[in-house]
Design a protein around this motif. Sequence first.
Motif, PDB file in Angstrom:
ATOM      1  N   ALA A  20      87.350  37.745  69.771  1.00  0.00           N
ATOM      2  CA  ALA A  20      86.071  37.754  70.491  1.00  0.00           C
ATOM      3  C   ALA A  20      86.272  38.162  71.950  1.00  0.00           C
ATOM      4  O   ALA A  20      85.469  38.923  72.505  1.00  0.00           O
ATOM      5  N   PHE A  21      87.327  37.691  72.572  1.00  0.00           N
ATOM      6  CA  PHE A  21      87.597  38.047  73.963  1.00  0.00           C
ATOM      7  C   PHE A  21      87.891  39.541  74.082  1.00  0.00           C
ATOM      8  O   PHE A  21      87.356  40.232  74.963  1.00  0.00           O
ATOM      9  N   SER A  22      88.716  40.032  73.178  1.00  0.00           N
ATOM     10  CA  SER A  22      89.042  41.460  73.173  1.00  0.00           C
ATOM     11  C   SER A  22      87.783  42.298  72.962  1.00  0.00           C
ATOM     12  O   SER A  22      87.564  43.305  73.643  1.00  0.00           O
ATOM     13  N   LEU A  23      86.935  41.862  72.049  1.00  0.00           N
ATOM     14  CA  LEU A  23      85.679  42.554  71.782  1.00  0.00           C
ATOM     15  C   LEU A  23      84.787  42.558  73.026  1.00  0.00           C
ATOM     16  O   LEU A  23      84.219  43.590  73.388  1.00  0.00           O
ATOM     17  N   ALA A  24      84.675  41.412  73.690  1.00  0.00           N
ATOM     18  CA  ALA A  24      83.846  41.320  74.902  1.00  0.00           C
ATOM     19  C   ALA A  24      84.346  42.275  75.980  1.00  0.00           C
ATOM     20  O   ALA A  24      83.542  42.906  76.680  1.00  0.00           O
ATOM     21  N   GLN A  58      72.344  42.363  78.265  1.00  0.00           N
ATOM     22  CA  GLN A  58      72.252  41.574  77.032  1.00  0.00           C
ATOM     23  C   GLN A  58      73.518  41.650  76.186  1.00  0.00           C
ATOM     24  O   GLN A  58      74.003  40.626  75.695  1.00  0.00           O
ATOM     25  N   ILE A  59      74.055  42.845  76.014  1.00  0.00           N
ATOM     26  CA  ILE A  59      75.240  42.980  75.157  1.00  0.00           C
ATOM     27  C   ILE A  59      76.467  42.350  75.813  1.00  0.00           C
ATOM     28  O   ILE A  59      77.303  41.750  75.136  1.00  0.00           O
ATOM     29  N   ARG A  60      76.562  42.449  77.117  1.00  0.00           N
ATOM     30  CA  ARG A  60      77.675  41.793  77.818  1.00  0.00           C
ATOM     31  C   ARG A  60      77.552  40.280  77.726  1.00  0.00           C
ATOM     32  O   ARG A  60      78.528  39.580  77.474  1.00  0.00           O
ATOM     33  N   ARG A  61      76.336  39.772  77.924  1.00  0.00           N
ATOM     34  CA  ARG A  61      76.122  38.333  77.889  1.00  0.00           C
ATOM     35  C   ARG A  61      76.417  37.756  76.510  1.00  0.00           C
ATOM     36  O   ARG A  61      77.136  36.775  76.377  1.00  0.00           O
ATOM     37  N   SER A  62      75.880  38.384  75.471  1.00  0.00           N
ATOM     38  CA  SER A  62      76.078  37.829  74.128  1.00  0.00           C
ATOM     39  C   SER A  62      77.543  37.893  73.702  1.00  0.00           C
ATOM     40  O   SER A  62      78.056  36.927  73.127  1.00  0.00           O
ATOM     41  N   GLN A 119      75.953  42.173  67.441  1.00  0.00           N
ATOM     42  CA  GLN A 119      75.802  43.210  66.424  1.00  0.00           C
ATOM     43  C   GLN A 119      74.465  43.938  66.584  1.00  0.00           C
ATOM     44  O   GLN A 119      74.406  45.166  66.464  1.00  0.00           O
ATOM     45  N   VAL A 120      73.412  43.196  66.860  1.00  0.00           N
ATOM     46  CA  VAL A 120      72.087  43.800  67.037  1.00  0.00           C
ATOM     47  C   VAL A 120      72.093  44.743  68.236  1.00  0.00           C
ATOM     48  O   VAL A 120      71.584  45.866  68.171  1.00  0.00           O
ATOM     49  N   TRP A 121      72.688  44.308  69.353  1.00  0.00           N
ATOM     50  CA  TRP A 121      72.741  45.163  70.543  1.00  0.00           C
ATOM     51  C   TRP A 121      73.579  46.408  70.281  1.00  0.00           C
ATOM     52  O   TRP A 121      73.290  47.484  70.811  1.00  0.00           O
ATOM     53  N   LEU A 122      74.618  46.276  69.452  1.00  0.00           N
ATOM     54  CA  LEU A 122      75.398  47.460  69.080  1.00  0.00           C
ATOM     55  C   LEU A 122      74.547  48.434  68.270  1.00  0.00           C
ATOM     56  O   LEU A 122      74.650  49.652  68.447  1.00  0.00           O
ATOM     57  N   ASP A 123      73.683  47.899  67.409  1.00  0.00           N
ATOM     58  CA  ASP A 123      72.755  48.758  66.663  1.00  0.00           C
ATOM     59  C   ASP A 123      71.841  49.529  67.620  1.00  0.00           C
ATOM     60  O   ASP A 123      71.613  50.721  67.447  1.00  0.00           O
ATOM     61  N   SER A 150      83.059  45.948  63.082  1.00  0.00           N
ATOM     62  CA  SER A 150      84.076  45.351  62.205  1.00  0.00           C
ATOM     63  C   SER A 150      84.738  44.158  62.889  1.00  0.00           C
ATOM     64  O   SER A 150      85.096  43.173  62.230  1.00  0.00           O
ATOM     65  N   LYS A 151      84.857  44.210  64.201  1.00  0.00           N
ATOM     66  CA  LYS A 151      85.420  43.076  64.933  1.00  0.00           C
ATOM     67  C   LYS A 151      84.444  41.899  64.947  1.00  0.00           C
ATOM     68  O   LYS A 151      84.866  40.746  64.841  1.00  0.00           O
ATOM     69  N   THR A 152      83.149  42.192  65.046  1.00  0.00           N
ATOM     70  CA  THR A 152      82.180  41.084  64.991  1.00  0.00           C
ATOM     71  C   THR A 152      82.188  40.443  63.607  1.00  0.00           C
ATOM     72  O   THR A 152      82.044  39.212  63.494  1.00  0.00           O
ATOM     73  N   VAL A 153      82.375  41.242  62.576  1.00  0.00           N
ATOM     74  CA  VAL A 153      82.444  40.690  61.215  1.00  0.00           C
ATOM     75  C   VAL A 153      83.673  39.797  61.079  1.00  0.00           C
ATOM     76  O   VAL A 153      83.597  38.691  60.510  1.00  0.00           O
ATOM     77  N   GLU A 154      84.795  40.242  61.605  1.00  0.00           N
ATOM     78  CA  GLU A 154      86.022  39.438  61.550  1.00  0.00           C
ATOM     79  C   GLU A 154      85.843  38.120  62.300  1.00  0.00           C
ATOM     80  O   GLU A 154      86.221  37.057  61.807  1.00  0.00           O
TER      81      GLU A 154
END
Length: 120
Positions: free
Chosen positions: A11-15, A36-40, A76-80, A98-102
Amino acid sequence: MYKELKAYQIAFSLAMEVFEISKGFPNEERYALTDQIRRSSRSVCANIAEGYRKRIYEKHFVTKLTDADMENTETQVWLDFAFSCNYINMDTKSDLCSKTVEVGKLLGYMIGNPKKFNNK
């Protein structure tokens, strides 16, 4: 320590990836999608850390993990949206999703097995 949790590490790497990618979003998105995407994405990490510190209280631990899962899904929604607005390409979206799914799978395991994380 919470930093040793695989869910936290991913999660940290993804952020951090989201942060770097979102630097390229248009200025008009600064207080909308970018914020929004940074915050979430950051909130996932924060909720994991907060929950871990109160893991002896099983219900509190699970509540914070479900909050983390909720924020992970929001990311995931913000990525969409970022993809639909052509701010990121399909490869980037697929990689990040894929990282959010993991992370979601790891959080699901933790939520279903909170006693395994209480080192009394």
